[in-house]
Design a protein around this motif. Structure first.
Motif, short mmCIF file in Angstrom:
data_model
loop_
_atom_site.label_atom_id
_atom_site.label_comp_id
_atom_site.label_asym_id
_atom_site.label_seq_id
_atom_site.Cartn_x
_atom_site.Cartn_y
_atom_site.Cartn_z
N GLU A 1 6.06 8.73 5.37
CA GLU A 1 5.00 9.12 4.42
C GLU A 1 5.17 10.59 4.00
O GLU A 1 4.74 11.49 4.72
CB GLU A 1 3.65 8.92 5.10
N SER A 2 5.80 10.79 2.84
CA SER A 2 6.12 12.16 2.44
C SER A 2 5.56 12.53 1.08
O SER A 2 5.80 13.63 0.59
CB SER A 2 7.64 12.33 2.38
N GLU A 3 4.89 11.60 0.45
CA GLU A 3 4.37 11.86 -0.89
C GLU A 3 3.31 12.95 -0.81
O GLU A 3 2.32 12.80 -0.07
CB GLU A 3 3.73 10.56 -1.40
N PRO A 4 3.50 14.08 -1.52
CA PRO A 4 2.48 15.13 -1.45
C PRO A 4 1.07 14.57 -1.71
O PRO A 4 0.86 13.79 -2.64
CB PRO A 4 2.92 16.10 -2.55
N ALA B 1 13.85 14.33 4.92
CA ALA B 1 14.19 14.13 3.50
C ALA B 1 13.19 13.18 2.85
O ALA B 1 13.04 12.04 3.30
CB ALA B 1 15.60 13.56 3.37
N TYR B 2 12.54 13.65 1.79
CA TYR B 2 11.56 12.82 1.06
C TYR B 2 12.20 11.53 0.56
O TYR B 2 11.60 10.47 0.59
CB TYR B 2 11.04 13.66 -0.11
N ILE B 3 13.45 11.62 0.12
CA ILE B 3 14.10 10.47 -0.50
C ILE B 3 14.25 9.31 0.50
O ILE B 3 14.37 8.14 0.10
CB ILE B 3 15.46 10.87 -1.12
N LEU C 1 4.28 -12.23 -1.86
CA LEU C 1 5.39 -12.57 -2.76
C LEU C 1 6.68 -11.93 -2.25
O LEU C 1 7.74 -12.56 -2.21
CB LEU C 1 5.05 -12.07 -4.17
N LYS C 2 6.58 -10.67 -1.84
CA LYS C 2 7.77 -9.99 -1.30
C LYS C 2 8.31 -10.74 -0.09
O LYS C 2 9.51 -10.96 0.03
CB LYS C 2 7.40 -8.55 -0.91
N TRP C 3 7.41 -11.17 0.77
CA TRP C 3 7.84 -11.91 1.96
C TRP C 3 8.53 -13.22 1.56
O TRP C 3 9.50 -13.63 2.19
CB TRP C 3 6.65 -12.23 2.86
N GLU D 1 12.27 6.16 0.04
CA GLU D 1 12.71 5.12 -0.89
C GLU D 1 13.42 4.07 -0.05
O GLU D 1 14.28 4.40 0.79
CB GLU D 1 13.64 5.75 -1.95
N GLU D 2 13.06 2.80 -0.22
CA GLU D 2 13.44 1.80 0.78
C GLU D 2 14.94 1.68 1.05
O GLU D 2 15.36 1.49 2.19
CB GLU D 2 12.84 0.43 0.44
N THR D 3 15.77 1.81 0.00
CA THR D 3 17.21 1.64 0.25
C THR D 3 17.82 2.90 0.86
O THR D 3 18.76 2.81 1.66
CB THR D 3 17.97 1.23 -1.04
N ARG E 1 0.80 -1.23 0.00
CA ARG E 1 0.00 0.00 0.00
C ARG E 1 0.83 1.28 0.00
O ARG E 1 0.29 2.38 0.12
CB ARG E 1 -0.94 0.02 1.22
N GLY E 2 2.16 1.16 -0.12
CA GLY E 2 3.01 2.35 -0.12
C GLY E 2 2.96 3.11 -1.43
O GLY E 2 3.15 4.32 -1.47
N GLY E 3 2.72 2.39 -2.52
CA GLY E 3 2.65 3.06 -3.83
C GLY E 3 2.95 2.13 -4.98
O GLY E 3 2.33 2.22 -6.04
P1 NAI Z 1 9.51 -0.98 -6.70
O1 NAI Z 1 8.53 -1.39 -7.72
O2 NAI Z 1 10.94 -0.83 -7.09
O3 NAI Z 1 9.54 -2.07 -5.53
C1 NAI Z 1 8.42 -2.55 -4.87
C2 NAI Z 1 8.87 -3.46 -3.76
O4 NAI Z 1 9.05 -4.79 -4.23
C3 NAI Z 1 10.19 -3.10 -3.08
O5 NAI Z 1 10.11 -3.35 -1.71
C4 NAI Z 1 11.20 -4.04 -3.74
O6 NAI Z 1 12.30 -4.28 -2.90
C5 NAI Z 1 10.35 -5.27 -3.94
N1 NAI Z 1 10.81 -6.07 -5.08
C6 NAI Z 1 10.54 -5.84 -6.39
N2 NAI Z 1 11.13 -6.79 -7.15
C7 NAI Z 1 11.77 -7.63 -6.31
C8 NAI Z 1 12.56 -8.82 -6.49
N3 NAI Z 1 12.79 -9.32 -7.69
N4 NAI Z 1 13.06 -9.42 -5.39
C9 NAI Z 1 12.82 -8.92 -4.17
N5 NAI Z 1 12.08 -7.81 -3.92
C10 NAI Z 1 11.56 -7.18 -4.98
O7 NAI Z 1 8.96 0.36 -6.08
P2 NAI Z 1 9.38 1.23 -4.81
O8 NAI Z 1 10.62 1.98 -5.09
O9 NAI Z 1 9.35 0.41 -3.56
O10 NAI Z 1 8.15 2.26 -4.70
C11 NAI Z 1 7.88 3.23 -5.68
C12 NAI Z 1 6.51 3.82 -5.42
O11 NAI Z 1 6.46 4.39 -4.14
C13 NAI Z 1 6.10 4.93 -6.37
O12 NAI Z 1 5.42 4.38 -7.46
C14 NAI Z 1 5.21 5.83 -5.52
O13 NAI Z 1 3.85 5.60 -5.83
C15 NAI Z 1 5.46 5.38 -4.12
N6 NAI Z 1 5.85 6.47 -3.23
C16 NAI Z 1 5.18 6.56 -2.04
C17 NAI Z 1 5.49 7.53 -1.12
C18 NAI Z 1 4.69 7.63 0.15
O14 NAI Z 1 4.87 8.62 0.90
N7 NAI Z 1 3.83 6.68 0.46
C19 NAI Z 1 6.58 8.47 -1.37
C20 NAI Z 1 7.20 8.32 -2.65
C21 NAI Z 1 6.85 7.33 -3.55
#
Ligand code: NAI
Ligand code: SF4
Length: 442
Positions: free
Chosen positions: A84-87, A168-170, A63-65, A173-175, A54-56
């Motif tokens: 949570e910094s996404e405008p 910092a908004y960045i 599957l991630k787990w 980003e998980e890493t 639900r982050g985006g």
């Molecule tokens: P992503 O698509 O790169 O990754 C999604 C998740 O799946 C990550 O946790 C990644 O580690 C995991 N994953 C994907 N492929 C994998 C694999 N082959 N093996 C293991 N793990 C894998 O997207 P990301 O960077 O996590 O999120 C981007 C989104 O975040 C944007 O589209 C935006 O909507 C949202 N976002 C949300 C914010 C907020 O405040 N809620 C702020 C900024 C962006």
């Protein structure tokens, strides 16, 4: 009335406190998981639920787990992304502020499933008052045997720590978040390796959003199969939407992902329409990183059907026509809003928040801001619109992390759908300047 799985108890007075939460069915899912399920069975239920992150990004949580590496003798971590910094996005704030025990219960079940004995909540610095609420709830959970050693006699140990970000908004980003948690400057790492293999302190780590982790509680309570029946297709379950902008009733809503966008905007159960009977002009349905979409495409698909509040329907046709569910930050613009001004404000944000590691993002975001500022202030040329298009094309797909794409997409979508507004600013420089009088900071 749509089904509520997360906010069903939000109205109960004192639900923030352990006694009230417990009296109203709280920790029943944790009890079920710890006493009658194995970690693999919990993961299986989450997979069956079909719940997407639900982050985006909307990546399937189960599957991630299942990607989490499990080398012998190496600790594993769960990190809750509360940065949570996404405008336009403020749903996680609501959950943490009013239902902290729901998050802690979700963290407990998830940590148990993943075999993580140490879990972090990384919270954005601007949510200054929320860490105290979380820490109080963590202390209550310890006192009542839901954290610490041998939780409820299960043999499972867990400690949860709250870490404040520094604005910092960045770091959302998980890493970058992981780097920051390790005490370093928050800059994104190149993936792969994904955190599931090399994350916090180079150990296997799952990073999940607040809402994702809270939703684990109802999934365990009702079962994955039952959860999967809510919503449409791959958009399973309920989703929190933070609605803002020109709406009669902005706020945080829990929707079943089976209602139309029109119903969400206009019905009294949700946003109650546009103030003063104004016309809907456009919307960014998933937080500032997803493309803006004009009213006609927002409400109806290319096939003439109602567009639904689902991952698939919002993304129908890619970002050329549809847009994305993203983080659920639903920003509505009425007929009086200027798309150029709005795009400039976003460009300024991404320029400010770029970490500067990759040149297309570092240089391109600043360049886009400058060109947009000229256009908005009546100092632009027609060729600037094409220049802007060219810059965003060169950023997209050429950066380490998605911030580059997130900066490029809003500009691309604004030009694609509202080119006439950009042209109007070039053709009417005096009027454009007059409109900006007194707003020089933009
Ligand atoms: P992503 O698509 O790169 O990754 C999604 C998740 O799946 C990550 O946790 C990644 O580690 C995991 N994953 C994907 N492929 C994998 C694999 N082959 N093996 C293991 N793990 C894998 O997207 P990301 O960077 O996590 O999120 C981007 C989104 O975040 C944007 O589209 C935006 O909507 C949202 N976002 C949300 C914010 C907020 O405040 N809620 C702020 C900024 C962006
Ligand atoms: Fe940093 Fe931008 Fe590159 Fe992301 S895309 S790593 S924010 S410079």
């Amino acid at each position: 009335m749509g089904r509520k799985l997360l906010l069903d108890k939000a109205h109960i007075e004192g639900i923030r406190y352990y006694d009230v939460y417990r009296k109203n069915g709280g920790y029943a899912a944790a009890e079920k998981a710890l006493k009658s399920m194995s970690p693999d069975q919990v993961t299986e239920e989450v997979k069956k639920s079909g719940m997407r992150g639900r982050g985006g990004a909307g990546f399937p949580t189960g599957l991630k787990w299942s990607f989490l590496a499990k080398p012998e003798g190496v600790p594993r971590y769960l990190v809750c992304n509360a940065d949570e910094s996404e405008p336009g996005t403020f749903k996680d704030r609501y959950l943490m502020e009013f239902l902290p025990h729901l998050l802690i219960e979700g963290l407990l079940i998830s940590s148990f499933a993943l075999g993580a004995n140490t879990t972090y909540i990384y919270i954005r610095g601007e949510y200054a008052w929320i860490p105290d609420i979380l820490e109080e709830a963590i202390a209550e959970a310890h006192k009542n045997g839901w954290l610490g050693k041998n939780i409820q006699g299960s043999g499972f140990d867990l400690n949860i720590y709250v870490q404040r970000g520094a604005g910092a908004y960045i770091c959302g980003e998980e890493t970058a978040l992981i780097e920051s948690l390790e005490g370093k400057r928050g800059t994104p790492r190149i993936k792969p390796p994904f955190p599931a293999v090399k994350g916090l302190y180079q150990c296997p780590t799952v990073v999940n959003n607040v809402e994702t982790l809270a939703a684990i509680v109802p999934i365990i309570n009702i079962g994955g199969d039952e959860y999967a029946k809510i919503g449409i297709g791959k958009s399973a379950g309920t989703k929190l939407i933070s609605a803002c902008g020109n709406l009669n009733k902005p706020g945080v809503y829990e929707i079943e992902m089976n209602i139309s966008v029109e119903e969400f905007i206009y019905s009294d159960e949700y946003c109650g329409g546009i103030p003063n009977g104004k016309r809907l002009k456009a919307c960014i349905p998933g937080g500032s990183s997803v493309p803006i979409v004009p009213a006609n495409l927002l409400l109806t698909t290319a096939k003439g059907e109602k567009r639904m509040m689902t991952y698939e329907s919002l993304n129908d046709g890619g970002f050329a026509t549809g847009t994305m569910m993203g983080s659920g930050g639903f920003i509505v613009l009425d007929e009086d809003q200027c798309v150029v001004r709005h795009t400039l404000s976003l460009a300024r944000f991404y320029h400010h928040e770029s970490c500067g590691q990759c040149s297309p993002c570092r240089e391109g975001t600043g360049w886009m801001e400058k060109v947009l500022k000229n256009i908005e202030h009546g100092k632009g040329k027609m060729s600037d619109i094409d220049l802007l298009w060219d810059i965003q094309r060169k950023i997209e797909g050429n950066t380490i992390c998605p911030l580059g794409d997130a900066a490029a997409w809003p500009v691309a979508a604004a030009i694609r759908h509202f080119r006439d507004e950009f042209e109007w600013h070039v053709l009417h420089p005096d009027e454009a300047q007059r409109r900006n009088f007194g707003l020089a900071h933009y």
